[in-house]
Design a protein around this motif. Structure first.
Motif, PDB file in Angstrom:
ATOM      1  N   ALA A 191      -2.484   8.365  11.192  1.00  0.00           N
ATOM      2  CA  ALA A 191      -2.895   9.712  10.778  1.00  0.00           C
ATOM      3  C   ALA A 191      -3.696   9.676   9.482  1.00  0.00           C
ATOM      4  CB  ALA A 191      -1.671  10.601  10.603  1.00  0.00           C
ATOM      5  N   LYS A 192      -3.527   8.603   8.721  1.00  0.00           N
ATOM      6  CA  LYS A 192      -4.237   8.468   7.449  1.00  0.00           C
ATOM      7  C   LYS A 192      -5.578   7.758   7.617  1.00  0.00           C
ATOM      8  CE  LYS A 192       0.126   8.057   4.891  1.00  0.00           C
ATOM      9  NZ  LYS A 192       0.967   7.149   4.068  1.00  0.00           N
ATOM     10  N   ARG A 193      -5.887   7.351   8.826  1.00  0.00           N
ATOM     11  CA  ARG A 193      -7.079   6.528   9.047  1.00  0.00           C
ATOM     12  C   ARG A 193      -8.171   7.300   9.795  1.00  0.00           C
ATOM     13  NH1 ARG A 193      -6.397   1.065   8.078  1.00  0.00           N
ATOM     14  NH2 ARG A 193      -4.250   0.392   7.677  1.00  0.00           N
ATOM     15  N   ASP A 194      -9.377   6.819   9.608  1.00  0.00           N
ATOM     16  CA  ASP A 194     -10.525   7.339  10.345  1.00  0.00           C
ATOM     17  C   ASP A 194     -10.382   6.914  11.801  1.00  0.00           C
ATOM     18  OD1 ASP A 194     -13.179   8.179  11.022  1.00  0.00           O
ATOM     19  OD2 ASP A 194     -13.777   6.081  10.846  1.00  0.00           O
ATOM     20  N   PRO A 195     -10.394   7.860  12.754  1.00  0.00           N
ATOM     21  CA  PRO A 195     -10.150   7.495  14.154  1.00  0.00           C
ATOM     22  C   PRO A 195     -11.213   6.576  14.749  1.00  0.00           C
ATOM     23  CG  PRO A 195     -10.818   9.799  13.968  1.00  0.00           C
ATOM     24  CD  PRO A 195     -10.571   9.311  12.576  1.00  0.00           C
ATOM     25  N   LEU A 196     -12.428   6.608  14.225  1.00  0.00           N
ATOM     26  CA  LEU A 196     -13.502   5.783  14.797  1.00  0.00           C
ATOM     27  C   LEU A 196     -13.400   4.331  14.350  1.00  0.00           C
ATOM     28  CD1 LEU A 196     -16.164   5.537  16.398  1.00  0.00           C
ATOM     29  CD2 LEU A 196     -17.366   6.115  14.275  1.00  0.00           C
ATOM     30  N   THR A 197     -13.191   4.099  13.059  1.00  0.00           N
ATOM     31  CA  THR A 197     -13.283   2.740  12.506  1.00  0.00           C
ATOM     32  C   THR A 197     -11.940   2.132  12.143  1.00  0.00           C
ATOM     33  OG1 THR A 197     -13.531   3.564  10.238  1.00  0.00           O
ATOM     34  CG2 THR A 197     -15.538   3.315  11.549  1.00  0.00           C
ATOM     35  N   GLY A 198     -10.904   2.956  12.068  1.00  0.00           N
ATOM     36  CA  GLY A 198      -9.611   2.435  11.644  1.00  0.00           C
ATOM     37  C   GLY A 198      -9.481   2.300  10.139  1.00  0.00           C
ATOM     38  N   ALA A 199     -10.502   2.693   9.403  1.00  0.00           N
ATOM     39  CA  ALA A 199     -10.463   2.614   7.943  1.00  0.00           C
ATOM     40  C   ALA A 199      -9.659   3.784   7.384  1.00  0.00           C
ATOM     41  CB  ALA A 199     -11.877   2.638   7.373  1.00  0.00           C
ATOM     42  N   TYR A 200      -9.073   3.573   6.212  1.00  0.00           N
ATOM     43  CA  TYR A 200      -8.348   4.660   5.565  1.00  0.00           C
ATOM     44  C   TYR A 200      -9.315   5.778   5.178  1.00  0.00           C
ATOM     45  CZ  TYR A 200      -3.850   2.277   5.071  1.00  0.00           C
ATOM     46  OH  TYR A 200      -2.648   1.677   5.328  1.00  0.00           O
ATOM     47  N   GLN A 201      -8.839   7.014   5.286  1.00  0.00           N
ATOM     48  CA  GLN A 201      -9.605   8.137   4.759  1.00  0.00           C
ATOM     49  C   GLN A 201      -9.638   8.016   3.237  1.00  0.00           C
ATOM     50  OE1 GLN A 201      -7.570  11.536   6.341  1.00  0.00           O
ATOM     51  NE2 GLN A 201      -7.945  10.936   8.464  1.00  0.00           N
ATOM     52  N   MET A 202     -10.671   8.599   2.626  1.00  0.00           N
ATOM     53  CA  MET A 202     -10.923   8.306   1.220  1.00  0.00           C
ATOM     54  C   MET A 202      -9.803   8.753   0.294  1.00  0.00           C
ATOM     55  SD  MET A 202     -13.294   6.344   0.505  1.00  0.00           S
ATOM     56  CE  MET A 202     -13.299   6.584  -1.270  1.00  0.00           C
ATOM     57  N   ASP A 203      -9.178   9.897   0.552  1.00  0.00           N
ATOM     58  CA  ASP A 203      -8.111  10.330  -0.342  1.00  0.00           C
ATOM     59  C   ASP A 203      -6.928   9.374  -0.276  1.00  0.00           C
ATOM     60  OD1 ASP A 203      -7.623  11.045   2.274  1.00  0.00           O
ATOM     61  OD2 ASP A 203      -6.615  12.922   1.790  1.00  0.00           O
ATOM     62  N   VAL A 204      -6.639   8.857   0.926  1.00  0.00           N
ATOM     63  CA  VAL A 204      -5.562   7.882   1.081  1.00  0.00           C
ATOM     64  C   VAL A 204      -5.953   6.562   0.430  1.00  0.00           C
ATOM     65  CG1 VAL A 204      -4.116   6.645   2.736  1.00  0.00           C
ATOM     66  CG2 VAL A 204      -4.850   8.977   3.232  1.00  0.00           C
ATOM     67  N   PHE A 205      -7.208   6.135   0.637  1.00  0.00           N
ATOM     68  CA  PHE A 205      -7.668   4.883   0.034  1.00  0.00           C
ATOM     69  C   PHE A 205      -7.529   4.941  -1.486  1.00  0.00           C
ATOM     70  CE2 PHE A 205     -10.907   2.368  -2.063  1.00  0.00           C
ATOM     71  CZ  PHE A 205     -10.736   1.124  -1.491  1.00  0.00           C
ATOM     72  N   ARG A 206      -7.969   6.049  -2.080  1.00  0.00           N
ATOM     73  CA  ARG A 206      -7.886   6.168  -3.543  1.00  0.00           C
ATOM     74  C   ARG A 206      -6.441   6.065  -4.029  1.00  0.00           C
ATOM     75  NH1 ARG A 206     -11.894  10.270  -2.608  1.00  0.00           N
ATOM     76  NH2 ARG A 206     -13.905   9.690  -3.509  1.00  0.00           N
ATOM     77  N   GLU A 207      -5.557   6.775  -3.348  1.00  0.00           N
ATOM     78  CA  GLU A 207      -4.151   6.782  -3.750  1.00  0.00           C
ATOM     79  C   GLU A 207      -3.531   5.399  -3.642  1.00  0.00           C
ATOM     80  OE1 GLU A 207       0.042   8.890  -2.309  1.00  0.00           O
ATOM     81  OE2 GLU A 207      -1.886   9.721  -1.674  1.00  0.00           O
ATOM     82  N   GLU A 208      -3.749   4.748  -2.493  1.00  0.00           N
ATOM     83  CA  GLU A 208      -3.161   3.426  -2.276  1.00  0.00           C
ATOM     84  C   GLU A 208      -3.806   2.371  -3.173  1.00  0.00           C
ATOM     85  OE1 GLU A 208      -0.526   2.507  -0.298  1.00  0.00           O
ATOM     86  OE2 GLU A 208      -0.272   4.678  -0.207  1.00  0.00           O
ATOM     87  N   ALA A 209      -5.115   2.457  -3.353  1.00  0.00           N
ATOM     88  CA  ALA A 209      -5.811   1.490  -4.202  1.00  0.00           C
ATOM     89  C   ALA A 209      -5.353   1.612  -5.651  1.00  0.00           C
ATOM     90  CB  ALA A 209      -7.315   1.696  -4.109  1.00  0.00           C
ATOM     91  N   GLN A 210      -5.187   2.850  -6.119  1.00  0.00           N
ATOM     92  CA  GLN A 210      -4.709   3.046  -7.492  1.00  0.00           C
ATOM     93  C   GLN A 210      -3.312   2.455  -7.665  1.00  0.00           C
ATOM     94  OE1 GLN A 210      -6.593   4.354  -9.987  1.00  0.00           O
ATOM     95  NE2 GLN A 210      -4.926   3.726 -11.328  1.00  0.00           N
ATOM     96  N   ARG A 211      -2.469   2.636  -6.662  1.00  0.00           N
ATOM     97  CA  ARG A 211      -1.116   2.076  -6.732  1.00  0.00           C
ATOM     98  C   ARG A 211      -1.146   0.552  -6.806  1.00  0.00           C
ATOM     99  NH1 ARG A 211       2.151  -0.057  -3.128  1.00  0.00           N
ATOM    100  NH2 ARG A 211       0.752   0.445  -1.401  1.00  0.00           N
ATOM    101  N   LEU A 212      -2.009  -0.077  -6.005  1.00  0.00           N
ATOM    102  CA  LEU A 212      -2.105  -1.534  -6.012  1.00  0.00           C
ATOM    103  C   LEU A 212      -2.674  -2.054  -7.333  1.00  0.00           C
ATOM    104  CD1 LEU A 212      -3.411  -2.137  -2.372  1.00  0.00           C
ATOM    105  CD2 LEU A 212      -1.161  -2.769  -3.284  1.00  0.00           C
ATOM    106  N   LEU A 213      -3.640  -1.327  -7.882  1.00  0.00           N
ATOM    107  CA  LEU A 213      -4.234  -1.760  -9.145  1.00  0.00           C
ATOM    108  C   LEU A 213      -3.225  -1.704 -10.292  1.00  0.00           C
ATOM    109  CD1 LEU A 213      -7.768  -0.079  -8.987  1.00  0.00           C
ATOM    110  CD2 LEU A 213      -7.243  -2.514  -8.790  1.00  0.00           C
ATOM    111  N   GLU A 214      -2.297  -0.773 -10.198  1.00  0.00           N
ATOM    112  CA  GLU A 214      -1.302  -0.633 -11.268  1.00  0.00           C
ATOM    113  C   GLU A 214      -0.189  -1.666 -11.173  1.00  0.00           C
ATOM    114  OE1 GLU A 214      -0.069   3.377 -10.805  1.00  0.00           O
ATOM    115  OE2 GLU A 214      -1.914   4.229 -11.672  1.00  0.00           O
ATOM    116  N   GLN A 215      -0.099  -2.358 -10.046  1.00  0.00           N
ATOM    117  CA  GLN A 215       0.909  -3.400  -9.911  1.00  0.00           C
ATOM    118  C   GLN A 215       0.427  -4.682 -10.592  1.00  0.00           C
ATOM    119  OE1 GLN A 215       1.611  -3.855  -5.729  1.00  0.00           O
ATOM    120  NE2 GLN A 215       2.668  -1.884  -5.519  1.00  0.00           N
ATOM    121  N   GLN A 216       1.354  -5.435 -11.104  1.00  0.00           N
ATOM    122  CA  GLN A 216       1.020  -6.697 -11.769  1.00  0.00           C
ATOM    123  C   GLN A 216       0.925  -7.804 -10.718  1.00  0.00           C
ATOM    124  OE1 GLN A 216       0.249  -7.053 -14.991  1.00  0.00           O
ATOM    125  NE2 GLN A 216       0.504  -4.835 -15.240  1.00  0.00           N
ATOM    126  N   ARG A 217      -0.232  -8.456 -10.626  1.00  0.00           N
ATOM    127  CA  ARG A 217      -0.432  -9.542  -9.667  1.00  0.00           C
ATOM    128  C   ARG A 217      -1.150 -10.699 -10.349  1.00  0.00           C
ATOM    129  NH1 ARG A 217       0.279  -8.672  -4.272  1.00  0.00           N
ATOM    130  NH2 ARG A 217       0.629  -6.518  -3.572  1.00  0.00           N
TER     131      ARG A 217
END
Length: 618
Positions: A191-217
């Protein structure tokens, strides 16, 4: 097995439904049986009262009628009391006897009133009737009690079936609970993905990407912004179905490349963003090239060798000195991508200090453009167009330059994109148009030589319903003859909204303006549209004359365009011409005008005005 489970479960549910209906019916019946017992008791008591009153000399016909009405309903007829008539043999037998004895009571009352019978006989008949009424009450109570027991058994059965049903459900689906939970997670993810390409929709991508960037790796992160070069051309040539197929396939390739802690999203159309992990920066381009080669190979197989290139901007988080969130990294990756789109860099560009400085320069420009407009810091330059048949200047194009308050010239490549991004390009267009009209007005008043001037308008103007009216008002205010002004627009508008373009060009022509299409030939336009589009001039894209690869083919194509549009009585201008050899070829092709450094560069207004005065003296 699965079918049997479903069948068994359905049977249990149907049993529950049936028992539920029976239960409701029984409860309603039991409620009505209580009313029945009550009214049979009333018959018993009211009859005794009636006889007592008769013996005391009071004839009560109303009580007789009342009892008659109750007895009629007890026998199944409809009445005011809504009494039931149970199908119980014992009760019906007692009720029949009660009805017979009521007739005896009535006859005895009539005989007593007529003096044919004494009170003792009436009392004896009444007592017998009382006993029968008691029996009828008891049989009604017995029947009601039996129904209550039946209801209790039904409830017990329902409870048992419900217990069996839930046990059955638990047993049947206990092993599937983890699978259902996993499926749920997948559905939520879908439900969070673009039905054509399987890519995350931009609002979901931003949220998840920000969360990953804040994690220490230990690994570093890079943000990529990528798209296809000239993808709109693919849609126009091969159709949107094939275009969607390419995007879906590319989405599958990118998805297969994703590792733990990585994401990809779709901005819009063919624009994708990625968040990738790396240890060495070189890994990023290696991975992205691999994905891009796969889509190129797919296209080669699908369209007989047709290829498509990608433009990718890469922003490594460690290379950014500012404290940014995901939106800031996306902006910088996108900015790096645009340096690929304008042809100044190869396909994969890392955001660096040079790009950073350009970004900050654009930011400074963005903060100053309104002030610069108000202060008239923008100047109009003119680049002459030479009529090839005479070798003389026939007209010119108005180009805008920005001379800042410090005296520095800001390149249009810097400030034009800012005006477009801020949706202020129409204001700059209008500013230039009015400056041209003001200058022409002065020349006309002074009796100096004037030649037609073409003025560029952006696609944004075409979506303004007052655009033509406003330009006519400015032209008329400065009393400029219509033949001195030409409106230029890029061919991309042909693709954006053809009906709107036809309507607006028709209005411009009706208002007396000449119209020309700029940068025609290497974009997406359809030549067949020209037969319906009332333009006067076609400007052939400069890329026909600067591209070293395939120059012969480009020139032949330009020749074909010139030959074709001449049949529509459309004049042609070759822009970006820089050599005499090209001029001679264009003469042979029958091109009307040349605009390029081979003759004149863009020049300030004063210089062009002096050039016109010199030509007049000649």
């Amino acid at each position: 097995m699965k079918g049997r489970l479903k069948g068994g479960l359905a049977l249990l549910f149907l049993s529950l439904l049936l028992l539920g209906v029976i239960t409701i019916h029984t409860v309603v019946q039991i409620q009505s049986y209580g009313k029945l017992i009550n009214y049979v008791g009333i018959v018993r008591g009211a009859t005794q009262r009636l006889v007592k009153l008769e013996l005391e000399g009071f004839a009560r016909e109303d009580i007789l009628e009342y009892l008659d009405g109750i007895l009629l309903e007890l026998n199944g007829e409809e009445g005011a009391y809504g009494l039931p008539s149970p199908r119980d043999a014992r009760y019906q037998e007692d009720l029949t006897e009660l009805n017979r004895m009521w007739e005896d009571v009535r006859e005895s009352i009539s005989a007593y009133r007529a003096g044919l019978e004494d009170g003792a006989m009436l009392l004896e008949t009444s007592e017998a009737y009382f006993e029968q009424a008691n029996k009828t009450v008891f049989s009604a109570e017995a029947y009601s009690s039996g129904q209550s027991q039946k209801l209790l058994l039904i409830c017990a059965g329902m409870f048992g079936i419900m217990l069996l049903t839930w046990s059955f459900i638990f047993w049947a689906y206990a092993k599937k609970l983890l699978l259902l939970e996993s499926t749920n997670e997948k559905l939520n993810d879908l439900a969070k993905r673009d039905p054509l390409t399987g890519a995350y929709q931009m609002d979901v991508f931003r949220e998840e990407a920000q969360r990953l960037l804040e994690q220490q790796r230990e690994d570093h992160y890079a943000v990529l912004y990528t798209d296809f070069a000239d993808f709109k051309y693919f849609n126009d040539v091969y159709g949107y179905t094939f275009g969607d197929d390419v995007l879906a396939h590319y989405g599958g390739i990118l998805s297969a490349e994703m590792r733990e802690g990585e994401l990809f999203g779709r901005v819009a159309a063919d624009n994708f963003v990625l968040l990738l992990r790396y240890r060495e920066k070189g890994e990023i381009t290696v991975r992205q090239r691999r994905a891009d080669r796969e889509i190129e190979e797919y296209l080669t197989r699908s369209r007989n060798g047709q290829s498509i290139s990608t433009c990718c901007g890469i922003c490594c988080v460690e290379d950014v000195v500012e404290a940014l969130n995901i939106d800031g990294f996306l902006d910088r990756a996108n900015f790096a991508r645009k340096t690929v789109k304008n042809g100044t860099n190869p396909n994969y560009v890392y955001y660096n200090e040079k790009i950073r400085q350009r970004l900050w320069a654009e930011k400074r420009i963005e903060n100053r453009i309104q002030e610069a407009l108000d202060a008239h810091e923008f100047e109009v330059f003119y680049q002459p167009k030479v009529l090839l048949s005479t070798g003389q200047i026939a007209c010119s194009e108005a180009l805008v330059r920005w001379r800042s308050a410090e005296g520095n010239i800001v390149s249009p490549d810097l400030f034009i994109p800012v005006f477009e991004r801020k949706f202020m390009i129409n204001r700059l267009d209008q500013y230039v148009f009015e400056e041209v009209c003001r200058w022409l007005h002065r020349l006309l008043l002074e009796g100096k030589k004037t030649l037609p001037v073409s003025v560029n308008v952006s696609r944004l103007q075409f979506y303004d319903q007052d655009f033509v009216h406003r330009y006519v008002e400015i032209r008329d205010r400065y009393e400029i003859p219509p033949e001195l002004l030409e409106i230029e627009f890029t061919e991309s508008i042909l693709v954006d909204n053809t009906p709107l373009l036809l309507k607006t060009v028709g209005e411009l022509k009706k208002a007396g303006f000449s119209c020309s299409i700029d940068d025609f030939g290497k974009g997406y336009s359809s030549l067949s549209l020209l037969k319906n589009l009332p333009v006067d001039v076609l400007k052939i894209d400069r890329l026909f004359f600067v591209d070293e690869d395939g120059r012969e083919q480009d020139l032949e194509l330009a020749h074909s365009v010139i030959d074709l549009v001449r049949k529509f009585h459309i004049r042609t201008v070759a822009e970006g011409v820089e050599s005499e050899e090209q001029v001679e070829q264009l003469k042979e092709f029958g091109c009307d005008y040349v605009q390029g450094y081979v003759f004149y560069r863009p020049m300030p207004q004063e210089e062009y005005e002096g050039l016109l005065s010199h030509l007049l003296l000649e």
